[in-house]
Motif scaffolding. Structure first.
Motif, PDB file in Angstrom:
ATOM      1  N   PRO A  74      12.759  54.012  25.235  1.00  0.00           N
ATOM      2  CA  PRO A  74      13.876  53.978  26.201  1.00  0.00           C
ATOM      3  C   PRO A  74      14.898  55.073  25.921  1.00  0.00           C
ATOM      4  O   PRO A  74      15.031  55.526  24.774  1.00  0.00           O
ATOM      5  CB  PRO A  74      14.452  52.579  25.996  1.00  0.00           C
ATOM      6  N   GLU A  75      15.608  55.456  26.994  1.00  0.00           N
ATOM      7  CA  GLU A  75      16.608  56.501  26.846  1.00  0.00           C
ATOM      8  C   GLU A  75      17.874  55.938  26.211  1.00  0.00           C
ATOM      9  O   GLU A  75      18.304  54.832  26.530  1.00  0.00           O
ATOM     10  CB  GLU A  75      16.970  57.092  28.207  1.00  0.00           C
ATOM     11  N   THR A  76      18.407  56.764  25.364  1.00  0.00           N
ATOM     12  CA  THR A  76      19.673  56.391  24.727  1.00  0.00           C
ATOM     13  C   THR A  76      20.820  56.883  25.599  1.00  0.00           C
ATOM     14  O   THR A  76      20.638  57.623  26.574  1.00  0.00           O
ATOM     15  CB  THR A  76      19.777  57.001  23.329  1.00  0.00           C
ATOM     16  N   VAL A  77      22.048  56.467  25.253  1.00  0.00           N
ATOM     17  CA  VAL A  77      23.232  56.913  25.985  1.00  0.00           C
ATOM     18  C   VAL A  77      23.388  58.411  25.867  1.00  0.00           C
ATOM     19  O   VAL A  77      23.732  59.115  26.830  1.00  0.00           O
ATOM     20  CB  VAL A  77      24.477  56.183  25.452  1.00  0.00           C
ATOM     21  N   ALA A  78      23.085  58.906  24.687  1.00  0.00           N
ATOM     22  CA  ALA A  78      23.207  60.348  24.462  1.00  0.00           C
ATOM     23  C   ALA A  78      22.204  61.116  25.315  1.00  0.00           C
ATOM     24  O   ALA A  78      22.527  62.150  25.925  1.00  0.00           O
ATOM     25  CB  ALA A  78      23.027  60.677  23.005  1.00  0.00           C
ATOM     26  N   SER A  79      20.966  60.577  25.372  1.00  0.00           N
ATOM     27  CA  SER A  79      19.949  61.264  26.183  1.00  0.00           C
ATOM     28  C   SER A  79      20.294  61.171  27.673  1.00  0.00           C
ATOM     29  O   SER A  79      20.089  62.129  28.434  1.00  0.00           O
ATOM     30  CB  SER A  79      18.566  60.667  25.905  1.00  0.00           C
ATOM     31  N   GLN A  80      20.837  60.027  28.106  1.00  0.00           N
ATOM     32  CA  GLN A  80      21.254  59.901  29.508  1.00  0.00           C
ATOM     33  C   GLN A  80      22.386  60.889  29.832  1.00  0.00           C
ATOM     34  O   GLN A  80      22.397  61.541  30.884  1.00  0.00           O
ATOM     35  CB  GLN A  80      21.693  58.480  29.808  1.00  0.00           C
ATOM     36  N   PHE A  81      23.324  60.992  28.930  1.00  0.00           N
ATOM     37  CA  PHE A  81      24.437  61.916  29.139  1.00  0.00           C
ATOM     38  C   PHE A  81      23.949  63.360  29.180  1.00  0.00           C
ATOM     39  O   PHE A  81      24.384  64.172  29.998  1.00  0.00           O
ATOM     40  CB  PHE A  81      25.460  61.727  28.015  1.00  0.00           C
ATOM     41  N   LYS A  82      22.984  63.623  28.290  1.00  0.00           N
ATOM     42  CA  LYS A  82      22.445  64.980  28.238  1.00  0.00           C
ATOM     43  C   LYS A  82      21.699  65.314  29.525  1.00  0.00           C
ATOM     44  O   LYS A  82      21.827  66.409  30.087  1.00  0.00           O
ATOM     45  CB  LYS A  82      21.519  65.118  27.041  1.00  0.00           C
ATOM     46  N   SER A  83      20.938  64.338  30.021  1.00  0.00           N
ATOM     47  CA  SER A  83      20.191  64.563  31.266  1.00  0.00           C
ATOM     48  C   SER A  83      21.146  64.772  32.444  1.00  0.00           C
ATOM     49  O   SER A  83      20.950  65.658  33.291  1.00  0.00           O
ATOM     50  CB  SER A  83      19.273  63.378  31.550  1.00  0.00           C
ATOM     51  N   LEU A  85      24.163  65.853  32.269  1.00  0.00           N
ATOM     52  CA  LEU A  85      24.840  67.128  32.080  1.00  0.00           C
ATOM     53  C   LEU A  85      23.963  68.293  32.510  1.00  0.00           C
ATOM     54  O   LEU A  85      24.424  69.244  33.150  1.00  0.00           O
ATOM     55  CB  LEU A  85      25.271  67.280  30.627  1.00  0.00           C
ATOM     56  N   LEU A  86      22.645  68.198  32.157  1.00  0.00           N
ATOM     57  CA  LEU A  86      21.727  69.266  32.568  1.00  0.00           C
ATOM     58  C   LEU A  86      21.593  69.321  34.101  1.00  0.00           C
ATOM     59  O   LEU A  86      21.542  70.396  34.695  1.00  0.00           O
ATOM     60  CB  LEU A  86      20.356  69.044  31.928  1.00  0.00           C
ATOM     61  N   GLY A  87      21.513  68.130  34.734  1.00  0.00           N
ATOM     62  CA  GLY A  87      21.442  68.117  36.201  1.00  0.00           C
ATOM     63  C   GLY A  87      22.678  68.705  36.854  1.00  0.00           C
ATOM     64  O   GLY A  87      22.600  69.467  37.836  1.00  0.00           O
ATOM     65  N   LEU A  92      25.632  73.243  39.515  1.00  0.00           N
ATOM     66  CA  LEU A  92      26.721  74.212  39.468  1.00  0.00           C
ATOM     67  C   LEU A  92      26.206  75.637  39.473  1.00  0.00           C
ATOM     68  O   LEU A  92      26.820  76.535  40.065  1.00  0.00           O
ATOM     69  CB  LEU A  92      27.579  73.972  38.229  1.00  0.00           C
ATOM     70  N   MET A  93      25.093  75.868  38.801  1.00  0.00           N
ATOM     71  CA  MET A  93      24.541  77.223  38.752  1.00  0.00           C
ATOM     72  C   MET A  93      23.993  77.660  40.109  1.00  0.00           C
ATOM     73  O   MET A  93      23.938  78.858  40.407  1.00  0.00           O
ATOM     74  CB  MET A  93      23.435  77.302  37.689  1.00  0.00           C
ATOM     75  N   SER A  94      23.601  76.694  40.933  1.00  0.00           N
ATOM     76  CA  SER A  94      23.094  77.052  42.269  1.00  0.00           C
ATOM     77  C   SER A  94      24.222  77.261  43.274  1.00  0.00           C
ATOM     78  O   SER A  94      23.959  77.679  44.399  1.00  0.00           O
ATOM     79  CB  SER A  94      22.149  75.952  42.776  1.00  0.00           C
ATOM     80  N   LYS A  95      25.458  76.990  42.892  1.00  0.00           N
ATOM     81  CA  LYS A  95      26.594  77.124  43.793  1.00  0.00           C
ATOM     82  C   LYS A  95      27.519  78.229  43.330  1.00  0.00           C
ATOM     83  O   LYS A  95      27.410  78.706  42.203  1.00  0.00           O
ATOM     84  CB  LYS A  95      27.380  75.801  43.893  1.00  0.00           C
ATOM     85  N   GLU A  96      28.420  78.610  44.254  1.00  0.00           N
ATOM     86  CA  GLU A  96      29.469  79.564  43.871  1.00  0.00           C
ATOM     87  C   GLU A  96      30.614  78.783  43.233  1.00  0.00           C
ATOM     88  O   GLU A  96      31.135  77.844  43.834  1.00  0.00           O
ATOM     89  CB  GLU A  96      29.980  80.299  45.113  1.00  0.00           C
ATOM     90  N   PRO A  97      31.001  79.149  42.022  1.00  0.00           N
ATOM     91  CA  PRO A  97      32.027  78.372  41.325  1.00  0.00           C
ATOM     92  C   PRO A  97      33.377  78.457  42.030  1.00  0.00           C
ATOM     93  O   PRO A  97      33.826  79.534  42.408  1.00  0.00           O
ATOM     94  CB  PRO A  97      32.078  79.017  39.936  1.00  0.00           C
TER      95      PRO A  97
END
Length: 541
Positions: A74-83, A85-87, A92-97
């Protein structure tokens, strides 16, 4: 910092179950209630298996086998947060900041309330001041050429509504029209860089004003387009109505023309047989001729009794009828005229009738005298000498007029007054009676056919010392002789002669008065001893 260790001022903002940590961004308060539930983490499956193999009955019951036998951890809180964050990073990278800093105005979440301490605290720990300093040190705003041109092109007539060319060139034309100074912007390879925020704010303000004008222009264009469509529809409807109406009118016109052709045919047949007796072929035509003539005659009847020429010429079939109508109309006009005249006008007409009998067609100046009314007298009693007036007043003065008397010998002109009484005619000067001519001694009166005013009284006398005939000139010849003919009953004694007239200068001696036409009117004694009277034919009396 916990509630127990905090000072009195801080305790007012902390609950018993709260604690506060000091982060780089400021103080953050946490609550211990539900803290573990919010921050728990799932155990790996292999650890659960180990716990189920425990010899302690309570532990084995807590980790009962209720899950599937899958091998995935199972995913941990840290792994969920990391996922997560990556999403978020991928998005953000696909948009103009474009960063938006949100500030909380107050702690009670009420609208319209601003807490300076809260706002200042957020501005300080969010790093907004440092960010503004950095942006002001460089260029505060940057934008791609096509985006900048697409947004602000309405501000320049050269770029609105379409710019046909390179976007960079269009942006340069736009900023020059807006009046950017050289140190306020820079043109990059793909973007424009604006140094001062006030420059961008001024551009935005101008764009806000321009949007209203653009909206009005778009609205006007739309209204024009809508009105054109409405007009086109109305025009099409009007064209259809006109087409139908013209068809109706054409059918009516066709019926009228067919009827007119039949009528014309009948009238042509009637016209060809108009001189014959009334038959079926010409009866309608003759009825039309009668009706048409009577209608025209009704609108063109003579208005004056003297009008003898304006009566309409009748058709042959109405010759007798027209003559009867003319006589009836003449009688009607005469009756209306007689009923409308006054006693004075009647007396005038009677005198004019006498004048017409005597002079009409005989003397040249008669037509001009017809329109001149006659008066009762030309000299008032105050202008006659008092002694003369006393001498002849008992005879009854009927008429008086100033004249010019010519002597019988030298034909010298002398101003005199001619006074007509019931018994005689008197020639008077300013002091006395110069000559008295009884009506019974007046043989006749001679005048010329020309337009002069000379009158010659021929006087019969049995006395050799009696003065001869009387020669005088009068401006109102027709009036004076008409009055004389009425007073003395001498209508038949007035003669209109041509050429010359003989008169008695004295007993046994005669003289001649010659009448002629000339360019100027004059009276003079000729070398042959005759009295010459020259008159113009255009002179009115």
């Amino acid at each position: 910092m916990v509630h127990k260790l905090a000072d009195k001022k801080t305790r007012k903002t902390l609950e018993r179950d709260d604690f506060r940590l000091l982060h780089y961004a400021g103080e953050v308060t946490y609550c211990v209630v539900g803290f573990l539930n919010k921050n728990n983490d799932l155990l790996y499956r292999n650890i659960k298996d180990v716990m189920r193999q425990s010899k302690n009955t309570i532990v084995r019951e807590c980790f009962a086998s209720k899950e599937s036998d899958g091998r995935r951890r199972p995913e941990t809180v840290a792994s969920q947060f990391k996922s997560s964050l990556l999403g978020l990073t991928d998005i953000l990278m696909s948009k103009e900041p474009w960063y938006v800093r949100c500030l909380k105005s107050n702690e009670s979440k009420q609208p319209g309330q601003f807490d300076d301490m809260v706002v200042r605290h957020q501005v300080k720990y969010l790093g907004l001041m440092e960010h503004l300093r950095v942006r002001r040190a460089g260029f505060a705003y940057r934008c791609r050429y096509d985006v900048f041109l697409q947004r602000y092109k309405p501000l320049c007539p050269a770029t609105w509504p379409y710019w046909r060319g390179v976007a960079a060139k269009g942006v340069e034309v736009l900023v020059q029209h807006l009046g950017y100074l050289p140190d306020e912007y820079k043109m990059g390879r793909t973007k424009i860089f604006i140094r001062h925020p006030r420059t961008l704010f001024a551009t935005e303000d101008a764009f806000e004003v321009c949007k209203h004008k653009l909206a009005s222009r778009i609205q006007a264009q739309y209204k024009g387009y809508w009105q054109k469509g409405q007009f086109r529809r109305q025009k099409e409807a009007a064209t259809k109505i006109e087409t139908c109406w013209r068809g109706v009118q054409a059918r009516k016109e066709k019926g009228r023309r067919q009827w007119a052709v039949k009528v014309i045919k009948k009238f042509i047949k009637g016209y060809m047989a108009r001189g014959e007796a009334t038959t079926t072929d010409n009866s309608e035509y003759l009825a039309f001729v009668r009706q048409n003539y009577l209608n025209r005659l009704k609108d063109n009847l003579p208005k004056m009794v003297l009008d003898k020429t304006s009566w309409l010429t009748p058709p042959p079939v109405l010759t007798e009828t027209s003559e009867i109508l003319r006589q009836l109309h003449m009688r009607l006009m005469v009756r209306k005229y007689i009923r409308g005249i006054t006693a004075q006008q009647k007396a005038q007409l009677q005198l004019k009738g006498i004048t017409s009998v005597i002079f009409k067609g005989k003397k040249d100046s008669y037509p001009q005298s017809v329109s001149q009314p006659y008066v009762d007298t030309r000299i008032s009693d105050q202008d006659i000498n008092m002694k003369v007036l006393q001498m002849i007043h008992h005879e009854g003065i009927k008429y008086s007029i100033p004249i010019v008397k010519y002597d019988r010998n030298g034909f010298k002109a002398r101003p005199r007054q001619l006074i007509l009484t019931q018994t005689a005619a008197y020639v008077v000067d300013d002091a006395k009676i110069k000559q008295r001519v009884l009506h019974t001694t007046l043989k006749g009166v001679s005048v010329s056919t020309l337009s002069d005013g000379v009158i010659i009284f021929h006087i019969a006398s049995e006395d050799d010392k009696q003065k001869g005939d009387l020669i005088m000139q009068c401006d109102h010849l027709f009036e004076a002789l008409t009055k004389l003919s009425v007073v003395a009953n001498k209508q038949s004694a007035i003669n209109v002669v041509q050429g010359s007239v003989k008169f008695q200068m004295q007993a046994g001696k005669e003289g001649i008065v010659e009448f002629s036409s000339g360019q100027e009117s004059m009276v003079y004694k000729d070398k042959n001893g005759h009295l010459m009277v020259v008159s113009t034919r255009t002179r009115a009396r």
